[in-house]
Write an enzyme that holds these catalytic residues in place. Structure first.
Site, PDB file in Angstrom:
ATOM      1  CE1 TYR A  34       0.155   1.812   4.351  1.00  0.00           C
ATOM      2  CE2 TYR A  34       1.038  -0.421   4.408  1.00  0.00           C
ATOM      3  CZ  TYR A  34       0.890   0.825   4.991  1.00  0.00           C
ATOM      4  OH  TYR A  34       1.491   1.103   6.199  1.00  0.00           O
ATOM      5  CE  LYS A 144       2.973   3.390   3.202  1.00  0.00           C
ATOM      6  NZ  LYS A 144       3.383   3.620   4.590  1.00  0.00           N
ATOM      7  CD  GLU A 176       9.962   1.718  10.705  1.00  0.00           C
ATOM      8  OE1 GLU A 176       9.974   2.675   9.921  1.00  0.00           O
ATOM      9  OE2 GLU A 176       9.698   0.552  10.351  1.00  0.00           O
ATOM     10  CG  LEU A 200       7.969   2.736   4.996  1.00  0.00           C
ATOM     11  CD1 LEU A 200       7.801   1.545   4.059  1.00  0.00           C
ATOM     12  CD2 LEU A 200       6.614   3.291   5.379  1.00  0.00           C
TER      13      LEU A 200
END
Length: 279
Positions: A34, A144, A176, A200
């Site tokens: 996505y 992702k 993250e 990411l």
């Protein structure tokens, strides 16, 4: 409430009418990727960068899609709604196979879905609370992917502790957030983890790095140990919908003096100016 118009496999139709098969591999396996693309004043923000990340994710799961930027723009632009800030959610799965099988089907038409929603504003000037948790996710966080169960469980644990986000710790260093990239001001230098398969590659993250370089803000991409994070004078969370969100409390202890810091204030001003300049 008005039924919003969404895009599904070549059609624009009301959300209530958008349906997929129960044999879609996205539903059965989370076999898909996505992208989240913000839009300001009717213009998609950093579209080329978002599409490059989308293509990287598609390549990572061996699902080629031969649409160029112009074609994607033709699909996504009609979905934009009225308002200053909104975002496109775009999801692509491997599609519907004739049976449930872990192996890739020989012939399968990808499912492409997109919709537009308003960006809910954040009260950034007061900062938020965050919690540190062990990073228990898989080894390909640079893709992702729609398989986000680990992120969901980590984020919910943060919510259960009245926090806005979980900052993830792996082997003693920060990677993250559960749904964000991180920055920290350590000894006067803005630091963010290096791009790798453990995080990411954030588009907002890249914009901040560029703005720091252009405007003389000392920055480096480097490992952030848990000890360094705990002693940082500022901590930020960044994402397409949150933009730059300052953390003023970490694990129930103040970050710096417990107030939004001066480096964030400078970057926030630069980021808002950048948004206005390219919209």
């Amino acid at each position: 409430m008005q039924d919003k118009i969404v895009y599904l496999n070549g059609e624009y139709l009301p959300l209530s009418k958008a349906k997929i098969s129960v044999l879609d591999r996205g539903f059965l396996f989370g076999d898909g990727v996505y992208e989240v693309i913000p839009a300001y004043f009717g213009q998609l923000f950093c579209l080329e960068a978002h599409l490059q990340r989308l293509n990287n994710s598609l390549h990572g799961i061996r699902l080629p899609i031969s649409l160029d930027t112009k074609q994607w723009l033709e699909i996504l632009q009609p979905l934009l709604i009225e308002g200053d800030a909104q975002y496109i959610y775009l999801q692509i799965t491997r599609g519907v196979a004739d049976k449930r099988d872990h192996a890739f089907p020989e012939q399968c038409e990808p499912t492409i879905f997109a919709m537009c929603s308003e960006i809910v504003p954040f009260a950034r000037d007061k900062g938020v609370q965050a919690i540190t948790l062990d990073d228990m996710r898989w080894q390909l966080c640079n893709i992702k992917a729609t398989t986000l169960l680990a992120n969901i469980l980590l984020r919910q644990q943060a919510v259960d502790n009245a926090c806005a986000e979980a900052i993830l710790i792996k082997d003693g260093y920060a990677t993250e957030g559960a749904a964000s990239n991180i920055f920290a001001v350590i000894d006067g230098v803005l630091v963010t983890p290096i791009n790798s398969n453990e995080i990411l590659p954030g588009i907002t993250r890249d914009v901040i790095i560029d703005l720091a370089k252009v405007n003389g803000i000392s920055l480096r991409e480097d490992v952030i140990s848990l000890a360094a994070l705990q002693s940082a004078s500022e901590i930020w969370l960044t994402s397409s919908t949150r933009e730059i969100l300052p953390v003023t409390s970490l694990d129930n202890k103040p970050v710096g003096n417990g107030q939004v810091g001066p480096v964030w204030q400078t970057m926030q001003k630069l980021f808002q100016e950048y948004k206005g300049a390219i919209s």
